[in-house]
Design an enzyme around this catalytic site. Sequence first.
Site, PDB file in Angstrom:
ATOM      1  N   ARG A 150       0.805  -1.226   0.000  1.00 57.94           N
ATOM      2  CA  ARG A 150       0.000   0.000   0.000  1.00 57.94           C
ATOM      3  C   ARG A 150       0.837   1.274   0.000  1.00 57.94           C
ATOM      4  O   ARG A 150       0.276   2.358   0.113  1.00 57.94           O
ATOM      5  CB  ARG A 150      -0.978  -0.023   1.171  1.00 57.94           C
ATOM      6  N   GLY A 210      -1.754 -11.151   9.094  1.00 57.96           N
ATOM      7  CA  GLY A 210      -1.655 -12.531   9.547  1.00 57.96           C
ATOM      8  C   GLY A 210      -2.778 -13.000  10.432  1.00 57.96           C
ATOM      9  O   GLY A 210      -2.680 -14.082  11.022  1.00 57.96           O
ATOM     10  N   GLY A 211      -3.862 -12.229  10.537  1.00 51.79           N
ATOM     11  CA  GLY A 211      -4.983 -12.637  11.376  1.00 51.79           C
ATOM     12  C   GLY A 211      -5.642 -13.924  10.938  1.00 51.79           C
ATOM     13  O   GLY A 211      -6.395 -14.530  11.691  1.00 51.79           O
ATOM     14  N   TRP A 280      -3.702  -3.727   9.765  1.00 54.32           N
ATOM     15  CA  TRP A 280      -3.562  -3.670   8.309  1.00 54.32           C
ATOM     16  C   TRP A 280      -3.255  -2.278   7.779  1.00 54.32           C
ATOM     17  O   TRP A 280      -2.774  -2.136   6.658  1.00 54.32           O
ATOM     18  CB  TRP A 280      -4.859  -4.140   7.646  1.00 54.32           C
ATOM     19  N   ASN A 298      -9.434  -9.087  13.038  1.00 50.21           N
ATOM     20  CA  ASN A 298     -10.195 -10.220  13.559  1.00 50.21           C
ATOM     21  C   ASN A 298      -9.360 -11.149  14.430  1.00 50.21           C
ATOM     22  O   ASN A 298      -8.144 -11.256  14.274  1.00 50.21           O
ATOM     23  CB  ASN A 298     -10.780 -11.036  12.410  1.00 50.21           C
ATOM     24  N   ASP A 341     -15.577 -12.519  10.906  1.00 49.94           N
ATOM     25  CA  ASP A 341     -14.509 -11.842  10.183  1.00 49.94           C
ATOM     26  C   ASP A 341     -14.883 -10.401   9.816  1.00 49.94           C
ATOM     27  O   ASP A 341     -14.538  -9.894   8.763  1.00 49.94           O
ATOM     28  CB  ASP A 341     -14.120 -12.612   8.910  1.00 49.94           C
ATOM     29  N   ASP A 343     -13.696  -7.622  10.910  1.00 53.28           N
ATOM     30  CA  ASP A 343     -12.633  -6.963  11.661  1.00 53.28           C
ATOM     31  C   ASP A 343     -12.546  -5.466  11.380  1.00 53.28           C
ATOM     32  O   ASP A 343     -13.047  -4.975  10.370  1.00 53.28           O
ATOM     33  CB  ASP A 343     -11.279  -7.632  11.395  1.00 53.28           C
TER      34      ASP A 343
END
Length: 571
Positions: A150, A210-211, A280, A298, A341, A343
């Site tokens: 990003r 990595g959730g 994120w 999440n 999910d 999150d």
Amino acid sequence: MSKSAWKKVLGGAFVTAGLVAAGAFTAGAQEVQGGTLYGNMNTVSQDMMNRAESDGNNFLHTNGNYDQTRYYPARQINVNNVKNLRPAWIFQTEIVESLETTPIVVNGIMYITTSFNHVYALNARTGAQIWQYKHKMGPITTYCCGPNNRGVAAYGDKVFMGTLDAKLVALDAKTGKVVWEQQIADPELGYSETMAPTAVNGKILIGTNGGEYGIRGFVKAYNAEDGKLLWTFHTTAENSVGVWAEKDATGRNMLRDIAAEKAALKKLGDPYKTLGGGVWQNPAYDAETNRIFFVAGNPSPDLDGSIRPGDNLYTNSLISVDLDTGKYACHFQYIAHDVWDLDAVSPPILVDVADKNGKMVPGVLHGGKTGHVYIHNRDDCSLIRFSEAMVPQEDMWVLPTKDGARMLPGANGGVEWSPMTVDEGLGLVYAINLHQPMTYHVESSPYPEGKLWLGGAFKVIPTEEQWGNVTAVDYNTGKIRWQVKTQQPMIGGIMATAGGLVFTGEGSGMFKAYDSETGSVLWSFQAGAGVNAPPASYTVDGKQYIVVGAGGNVQLNYKRGNNIIAFALPD
């Protein structure tokens, strides 16, 4: 590169391969409002970063400024002339894959990234390539939702990037050469980096993905000069149980079986070491309190709550910590023990808001995958109000089943990771949303040590309509001011400008300008690939540009491409 060569680059005389179309422009006759250039330097000072919200030449932060309003203060391009906007130049990257970068612009130099961690420096006036860096990936990469990146943080004489193999890389801003490199976490355990770092007061801040892999989430601060780790804040508390909350942030019962969870806690213990909570997107920074604000995602495994009893603190939360120490200040959890999910992902925005008594107080805004904008008191993270739902909500909170349970919204949101934008003069926050109905399926499985760990699946319902929208919300009341429906679910980002415009793109390839007061579409351009990156704006030699990446999106499988497109008004 010599100092004289660097001056030629800034003047637009240094051209290399990679340019598709270039235009050289003289200063426009129209005055660019808010066009003060702080420092006029090739290096990014802290003073420049602090003043970014009123800098009408540069775009120094991923989300425009430390408040993350994504509001650009120039008005050369405005509601009266945006219909004349046209491509000024197009740069094609080497990578044809999802493109989510926000261009960073420093005194006429643009820095962009691609999937698989390439970095380019471009002449922002012509699109000519200055240098390219290709990250040499380690043997292991484990990542969710595409090989995206990003963007960079620019600070001092360096640019900084997180990588898919969980490293933080510092590059010389003039040459693209590696200055230092740090391993943030172990990619074999599911850690990766797609977010752009944040630079502030000599520190480089970065969270982790990595959730979906049973990681333990964090935000870390590194020394910008040498890469030394300064502090770590873990987003899963060692005592992650919490208060056994039965209701979500909006007061609706989440149908938890508290007795079963308490029994599981006695048997299994606290699950904090593999509880997820990825970060994120960028934190916002409040200089007055020296605190940062970010959101954690999440819990892991996503859909199976049976093996992670408790509220799962601090997943699905707004969190604030001290910038210098990483010490906890406050948090607010949107969904305790989330098994859908849904999150918290979209970056928080700092803006003054009306409290429940109508008094203006320092606030924080967050756009949720639930479809609500949440409005908080910055002092203690408490919730002041939440907006009307921007997408349909049905049967909340139905628990996942083996055969699948339908609940809206689906796991993609809502706002998803897409940054929102604010026009404080109008008191409006703008969000792009997805409506993508899904069914939630649960299937328990033990921790797989670095492999995908969803604890089931969420599945799109192919027979149901999917769509998106652009929504303007009055953050002082929570009421929707206007809303425009789009054919495809929206993901990417949005930007407001002092010209009375908001810009955002669609998976169809359309890039549009809306009237910020009414939502009327004033201009559009077909980019040829999904416009699923947040736009930016900048000014060079008195000419304002709007720039965006068109490369599609893995998550929603929008058409891939490799174009960075800058738009300007004709001379």
